[in-house]
Design an enzyme around this catalytic site. Structure first.
Site, PDB file in Angstrom:
ATOM      1  CD  GLN A  48      -0.894  -0.629   3.692  1.00 43.38           C
ATOM      2  OE1 GLN A  48      -2.112  -0.520   3.747  1.00 43.38           O
ATOM      3  NE2 GLN A  48      -0.210  -1.271   4.628  1.00 43.38           N
TER       4      GLN A  48
ATOM      5  CG  ASP B 163      -2.176   1.914  14.912  1.00 39.26           C
ATOM      6  OD1 ASP B 163      -2.413   1.645  16.099  1.00 39.26           O
ATOM      7  OD2 ASP B 163      -3.056   1.868  14.028  1.00 39.26           O
TER       8      ASP B 163
ATOM      9  CD  GLU C  48       0.052  -4.160   9.770  1.00 35.86           C
ATOM     10  OE1 GLU C  48       0.023  -4.077   8.533  1.00 35.86           O
ATOM     11  OE2 GLU C  48      -0.890  -3.790  10.507  1.00 35.86           O
TER      12      GLU C  48
ATOM     13  CG  ASP D 266      -2.693 -13.022   4.743  1.00 35.01           C
ATOM     14  OD1 ASP D 266      -3.609 -12.603   5.479  1.00 35.01           O
ATOM     15  OD2 ASP D 266      -2.881 -13.346   3.560  1.00 35.01           O
TER      16      ASP D 266
ATOM     17  CG  ASP E 145      -7.113  -1.734  13.414  1.00 30.15           C
ATOM     18  OD1 ASP E 145      -7.985  -1.050  12.855  1.00 30.15           O
ATOM     19  OD2 ASP E 145      -6.015  -1.274  13.783  1.00 30.15           O
TER      20      ASP E 145
ATOM     21  CE1 TYR F 141     -12.964   5.764   8.325  1.00 37.03           C
ATOM     22  CE2 TYR F 141     -15.221   5.798   9.117  1.00 37.03           C
ATOM     23  CZ  TYR F 141     -14.238   5.242   8.330  1.00 37.03           C
ATOM     24  OH  TYR F 141     -14.537   4.157   7.527  1.00 37.03           O
TER      25      TYR F 141
END
Length: 310
Positions: A39, A94, A114, A145, A163, A231
């Site tokens: 990404q 994060d 993650e 994954d 998340d 958001y």
């Protein structure tokens, strides 16, 4: 996608209804920009929102209000479980959800799975108050994954928290029925899950689909939400599922005293907020419990090209 236009970073999408919306934050300074294996990663500093993390054009973290999402994702399921000791976080690179989980004295182990190591590295540099959770001895960081990782787990976790940053790309499978079946197999008896549940206005069909297949898998399902200024829709949803039909999501097993709230430095979550987050607008209650044909007809009327039909 993220569009950097002079001093502004705009989050835009070509899919309806987001195609009719552009959400922008003024930048003081662009701190980081790269394309990882998975990404686009952007971090910038804003005078009002503080440091901001954007993944593939979707705002993920703003220092101004990150505590809302992270506190709710951790506390909603943990305060409904009698003795949560082992917790899996899929995504969460994060470190914010892990930070909140570790405030619970019963928690002995938090596994954060993650897929993108670059996200972890970037957050350690620009969001140290979130990523400090990775230095706790109770935290295990797995780079991989989450969909594949969870397939190898059986009866391993009391709580699983998902998340995902979006419902596209590498995260798309985290919103599918097969993944929810895998989560159920990975839970211990009386286990609970909490997943990011999209929003109630722009993504109603996605919410409906998630609720519909979750009820086929779990005997107890609930949907709540919290107010998140950074958001784009102004709020974000939470999907909770339990393997025990007697679980009560709307009334926490553990209620926090004012001293406990101060001790844990909670800025948003409280037992009252917990109860209140499940009080939904009428049109959402209809979606959640009645599954009416009229809702489908209304969505076709709103989006005749079928863009949001799942």
């Amino acid at each position: 996608m993220a569009v950097i236009d002079g001093k502004w970073c705009r989050m835009e999408c070509d899919q309806m209804p987001y195609a009719d919306l552009s959400f922008g934050i003024k930048m003081e300074k662009l701190l980081h920009k790269e394309i990882s294996q998975y990404q686009e990663i952007i971090v910038f500093k804003s005078q009002f929102f503080g440091n901001v993390l954007v993944l593939d054009g979707t705002l993920q973290v703003a220092e101004f209000d990150e505590f809302v999402y992270h506190e709710m994702m951790a506390n909603l399921p943990l305060n409904c479980h009698s003795d949560p000791k082992t917790v899996l976080v899929v995504g969460g690179g994060d470190g914010g959800i892990a930070r909140e989980l570790l405030k619970h004295h019963s928690v002995e182990k938090v596994v954060v799975c993650e897929i993108d190591e670059k996200v972890v590295d970037v957050c350690k540099k620009y969001f140290p108050k979130l990523s400090e959770s990775f230095s706790d001895v109770r935290t295990e960081l797995v780079i991989g994954d989450g969909i594949e990782y969870i397939k190898d787990q059986s009866g391993a976790f009391d709580v699983i928290i998902t998340d995902p940053h979006d419902n596209t790309g590498a995260a798309k499978g985290l919103h599918e029925e097969g993944y929810y079946n895998s989560m159920k197999r990975a839970l211990k008896p009386n286990g609970l899950i909490c997943s990011e549940g999209k929003d109630m206005y722009f993504e109603l069909p996605v919410v409906k689909r998630l609720m519909t297949f979750s009820r086929k898998i779990f005997p107890k399902v609930a949907y709540g939400y919290a107010v998140t200024p950074s958001y784009a829709p102004g709020h974000i949803g939470f999907l909770l599922c339990g393997t025990n039909p007697n679980t009560s999501f709307k009334e926490p097993l553990k209620t926090l005293t004012e001293n406990e709230i101060k001790e844990r430095k909670l800025k948003y979550y409280s037992s009252d907020i917990h109860r209140a987050c499940f009080i939904l607008p009428n049109h959402i209650r209809e979606l959640q419990y009645l599954r009416t044909v009229q809702f489908e007809a209304r969505q076709k009327e709103l989006y005749p090209d079928g863009t949001l039909q799942q």
